[in-house]
Design a protein around this motif. Structure first.
Motif, mmCIF file in Angstrom:
data_model
loop_
_atom_site.group_PDB
_atom_site.id
_atom_site.type_symbol
_atom_site.label_atom_id
_atom_site.label_comp_id
_atom_site.label_asym_id
_atom_site.label_seq_id
_atom_site.Cartn_x
_atom_site.Cartn_y
_atom_site.Cartn_z
ATOM 1 N N MET A 147 33.019 30.021 63.803
ATOM 2 C CA MET A 147 34.180 30.124 62.898
ATOM 3 C C MET A 147 34.254 28.870 62.013
ATOM 4 S SD MET A 147 38.191 30.250 63.852
ATOM 5 C CE MET A 147 37.995 31.197 65.362
ATOM 6 N N SER A 148 34.449 29.051 60.734
ATOM 7 C CA SER A 148 34.524 27.884 59.846
ATOM 8 C C SER A 148 35.888 27.222 59.980
ATOM 9 C CB SER A 148 34.301 28.314 58.400
ATOM 10 O OG SER A 148 35.475 28.921 57.911
ATOM 11 N N VAL A 149 35.955 25.991 59.492
ATOM 12 C CA VAL A 149 37.221 25.259 59.545
ATOM 13 C C VAL A 149 38.306 26.031 58.795
ATOM 14 C CG1 VAL A 149 38.372 23.137 58.802
ATOM 15 C CG2 VAL A 149 36.083 23.036 59.795
ATOM 16 N N ASN A 150 37.905 26.637 57.669
ATOM 17 C CA ASN A 150 38.888 27.381 56.874
ATOM 18 C C ASN A 150 39.474 28.552 57.643
ATOM 19 O OD1 ASN A 150 38.857 25.779 54.728
ATOM 20 N ND2 ASN A 150 37.278 26.904 53.607
ATOM 21 N N ASP A 151 38.607 29.257 58.369
ATOM 22 C CA ASP A 151 39.109 30.365 59.183
ATOM 23 C C ASP A 151 40.118 29.836 60.194
ATOM 24 O OD1 ASP A 151 37.579 32.114 57.901
ATOM 25 O OD2 ASP A 151 35.990 32.218 59.404
ATOM 26 N N GLY A 152 39.800 28.688 60.787
ATOM 27 C CA GLY A 152 40.683 28.087 61.791
ATOM 28 C C GLY A 152 42.040 27.773 61.210
ATOM 29 N N SER A 153 42.074 27.174 60.016
ATOM 30 C CA SER A 153 43.377 26.800 59.470
ATOM 31 C C SER A 153 44.139 28.023 58.967
ATOM 32 C CB SER A 153 43.251 25.714 58.397
ATOM 33 O OG SER A 153 42.449 26.174 57.362
ATOM 34 N N ALA A 154 43.411 29.064 58.506
ATOM 35 C CA ALA A 154 44.098 30.291 58.078
ATOM 36 C C ALA A 154 44.744 30.971 59.293
ATOM 37 C CB ALA A 154 43.118 31.235 57.388
ATOM 38 N N LEU A 155 44.014 30.996 60.405
ATOM 39 C CA LEU A 155 44.572 31.576 61.637
ATOM 40 C C LEU A 155 45.786 30.795 62.097
ATOM 41 C CD1 LEU A 155 41.549 32.438 63.967
ATOM 42 C CD2 LEU A 155 43.244 33.995 62.990
ATOM 43 N N PHE A 156 45.669 29.464 61.995
ATOM 44 C CA PHE A 156 46.790 28.616 62.388
ATOM 45 C C PHE A 156 48.008 28.901 61.517
ATOM 46 C CE2 PHE A 156 49.335 24.911 61.333
ATOM 47 C CZ PHE A 156 49.888 24.623 62.568
ATOM 48 N N ALA A 157 47.803 28.963 60.201
ATOM 49 C CA ALA A 157 48.929 29.193 59.284
ATOM 50 C C ALA A 157 49.609 30.532 59.585
ATOM 51 C CB ALA A 157 48.436 29.151 57.835
ATOM 52 N N ALA A 158 48.794 31.543 59.885
ATOM 53 C CA ALA A 158 49.360 32.863 60.194
ATOM 54 C C ALA A 158 50.182 32.799 61.484
ATOM 55 C CB ALA A 158 48.242 33.894 60.308
ATOM 56 N N ARG A 159 49.659 32.093 62.480
ATOM 57 C CA ARG A 159 50.368 32.009 63.761
ATOM 58 C C ARG A 159 51.652 31.190 63.629
ATOM 59 N NH1 ARG A 159 48.485 32.565 69.106
ATOM 60 N NH2 ARG A 159 46.825 33.766 68.156
ATOM 61 N N LEU A 160 51.579 30.104 62.870
ATOM 62 C CA LEU A 160 52.779 29.277 62.665
ATOM 63 C C LEU A 160 53.866 30.128 61.996
ATOM 64 C CD1 LEU A 160 54.173 26.467 62.764
ATOM 65 C CD2 LEU A 160 53.104 25.944 60.562
ATOM 66 N N ASN A 161 53.444 30.900 61.018
ATOM 67 C CA ASN A 161 54.373 31.756 60.290
ATOM 68 C C ASN A 161 54.992 32.823 61.211
ATOM 69 O OD1 ASN A 161 55.607 32.653 57.897
ATOM 70 N ND2 ASN A 161 54.127 34.322 57.769
ATOM 71 N N GLU A 162 54.152 33.392 62.043
ATOM 72 C CA GLU A 162 54.621 34.440 62.967
ATOM 73 C C GLU A 162 55.646 33.852 63.959
ATOM 74 O OE1 GLU A 162 51.196 35.905 65.145
ATOM 75 O OE2 GLU A 162 52.522 36.300 66.863
ATOM 76 N N ILE A 163 55.353 32.674 64.489
ATOM 77 C CA ILE A 163 56.265 32.059 65.464
ATOM 78 C C ILE A 163 57.544 31.585 64.769
ATOM 79 C CG2 ILE A 163 56.541 30.119 67.095
ATOM 80 C CD1 ILE A 163 53.510 30.544 67.767
ATOM 81 N N ALA A 164 57.409 31.127 63.532
ATOM 82 C CA ALA A 164 58.600 30.718 62.769
ATOM 83 C C ALA A 164 59.533 31.908 62.565
ATOM 84 C CB ALA A 164 58.178 30.121 61.423
ATOM 85 N N THR A 165 58.949 33.055 62.234
ATOM 86 C CA THR A 165 59.761 34.264 62.020
ATOM 87 C C THR A 165 60.463 34.679 63.306
ATOM 88 O OG1 THR A 165 58.193 34.945 60.329
ATOM 89 C CG2 THR A 165 59.634 36.663 61.187
ATOM 90 N N ALA A 166 59.738 34.650 64.404
ATOM 91 C CA ALA A 166 60.329 35.046 65.692
ATOM 92 C C ALA A 166 61.425 34.058 66.101
ATOM 93 C CB ALA A 166 59.242 35.118 66.760
ATOM 94 N N THR A 167 61.208 32.777 65.830
ATOM 95 C CA THR A 167 62.219 31.762 66.167
ATOM 96 C C THR A 167 63.469 31.966 65.325
ATOM 97 O OG1 THR A 167 60.442 30.203 66.682
ATOM 98 C CG2 THR A 167 62.626 29.263 66.319
ATOM 99 N N GLU A 168 63.260 32.214 64.059
ATOM 100 C CA GLU A 168 64.378 32.448 63.138
ATOM 101 C C GLU A 168 65.222 33.632 63.632
ATOM 102 O OE1 GLU A 168 64.866 30.763 60.131
ATOM 103 O OE2 GLU A 168 66.417 32.037 59.259
ATOM 104 N N ARG A 169 64.538 34.702 64.000
ATOM 105 C CA ARG A 169 65.234 35.912 64.443
ATOM 106 C C ARG A 169 66.063 35.617 65.699
ATOM 107 N NH1 ARG A 169 61.004 39.434 65.709
ATOM 108 N NH2 ARG A 169 60.383 39.382 63.534
#
Ligand code: IPE
Ligand code: IPE
Ligand code: MG
Ligand code: MG
Ligand code: MG
Length: 312
Positions: free
Chosen positions: A1-23
């Protein structure tokens, strides 16, 4: 996995957890009183919601959820602990911004709570959010085992209080010289201690909370503790670099303030270039601490890199 894939996955997960926390926060901070509450004063609820909802990276909730995931803790339980921690974090920001402390008008791209409401309300928002965090941790939805709930309460209390965040804020203000005729001369070790307390302690709790929820063995808990301590220190260095190098529109809060306020920062002591080197060394240290978890800790490793790379 490239570094870019890693950071894209991270950004998606951060966003998902942020949404769940907000809710979850939105649900917890409702207008209707719970059992054994008489009433929830509308202005106070509105100000607490203003302080907690609709902004923030939710990096601490991310750390709770991802460290808990290492032990297969259910997402719902981890989010309860995450919401409790975010309440403490948001309270710390409300008070940190008040005129008697850092005197800031902008937070998360919006007027600070004492500006949008008033100072007395901002004080009570802090009081109520701090207390509410422990209310959340005490509930069976956080964990059915009361021993685990008490361990969470104790760890958050230690991280938030006298020997943690609040104590660190005291040292931060003292370092400005406001309680003495001249600012005290602090060395690197003093600044590291102050930052480990004011910022590191809550981030460290975020990582250890996963181990507590997952009833981790001592070695794994210690590994997460070391990880949390390293990113805790790194996080404040990155924040201090953003004060020097960032602009308010991107960062969402005033920048170029720390030097004038005589804030004790790593940047003030060693300069931008060395502070950045220290930041990268801490990220490497954080990643190394995750060794015992192997590839399971890929998200937490990406989180360590995010701390150094973030622009807001
Ligand atoms: C800001 O924390 C205060 C510090 C401890 C440096 P964050 O940068 O996590 O702030 P939000 O929650 O994303 O707004
Ligand atoms: C804040 O440090 C630490 C807290 C406990 C809130 P700062 O004062 O540098 O945080 P910002 O820059 O206002 O977010
Ligand atoms: Mg401050
Ligand atoms: Mg501040
Ligand atoms: Mg700052």
């Amino acid at each position: 996995m490239s570094v870019n894939d890693g950071s894209a996955l991270f950004a998606a997960r951060l966003n998902e957890i942020a949404t769940a926390t907000e809710r979850l926060l939105e649900q917890l901070l409702g207008f209707d009183p719970m059992s054994r509450e008489r009433a929830r004063p509308r202005r106070l609820v509105e100000a607490m919601r203003y302080a907690c909802l609709g902004g923030g990276k939710r990096f601490r909730p991310f750390l709770v959820v991802e460290s808990a995931a290492l032990f297969a803790v259910s997402r719902d339980r981890a989010l309860m602990a995450a919401a409790a921690l975010e309440c403490v974090h948001c309270y710390s920001l409300v008070h940190d911004d008040m005129p008697a402390m850092d005197n800031d008008d902008l937070r998360r791209g919006r007027p600070t709570v004492h500006k949008a409401f008033d100072e007395a309300t901002a004080i009570l928002v802090g009081d109520s959010l701090l207390t509410f965090a422990f209310d959340i941790l005490s509930r069976a939805e956080t964990h059915p085992d009361s021993g685990i709930r008490i361990a969470l309460v104790k760890a958050l209390a230690r991280g938030a209080g006298l020997g943690g965040m609040a104590g660190g804020q005291m040292l931060d203000l003292a370092a400005e010289g406001r309680f003495a005729t001249a600012p005290p001369r602090l060395g690197l070790a003093d600044v590291e201690e102050l930052q480990a307390m004011k910022t590191g302690a809550l981030l460290r709790f975020a990582c250890v909370a996963g181990a507590i929820l997952g009833a981790a063995d001592a070695d794994r808990r210690a590994a997460l503790d070391r990880f949390g301590a390293a990113i805790g220190e790194a996080f404040q260095i990155a924040d201090d670099l953003l004060d020097v190098e960032g602009d308010a529109a991107t960062v969402g809060k005033a920048t170029h303030k720390d030097a004038e306020a005589h804030k004790a920062t790593t940047v003030a002591i060693m300069g931008v270039a060395s502070a950045r080197e220290r930041l990268h060394a801490l990220v490497a240290q954080a990643e190394a601490a995750l060794g015992p978890f192997g590839t399971d800790a890929a998200m937490l490793k990406a989180a360590a890199r995010f701390v150094a790379e973030r622009r807001a």
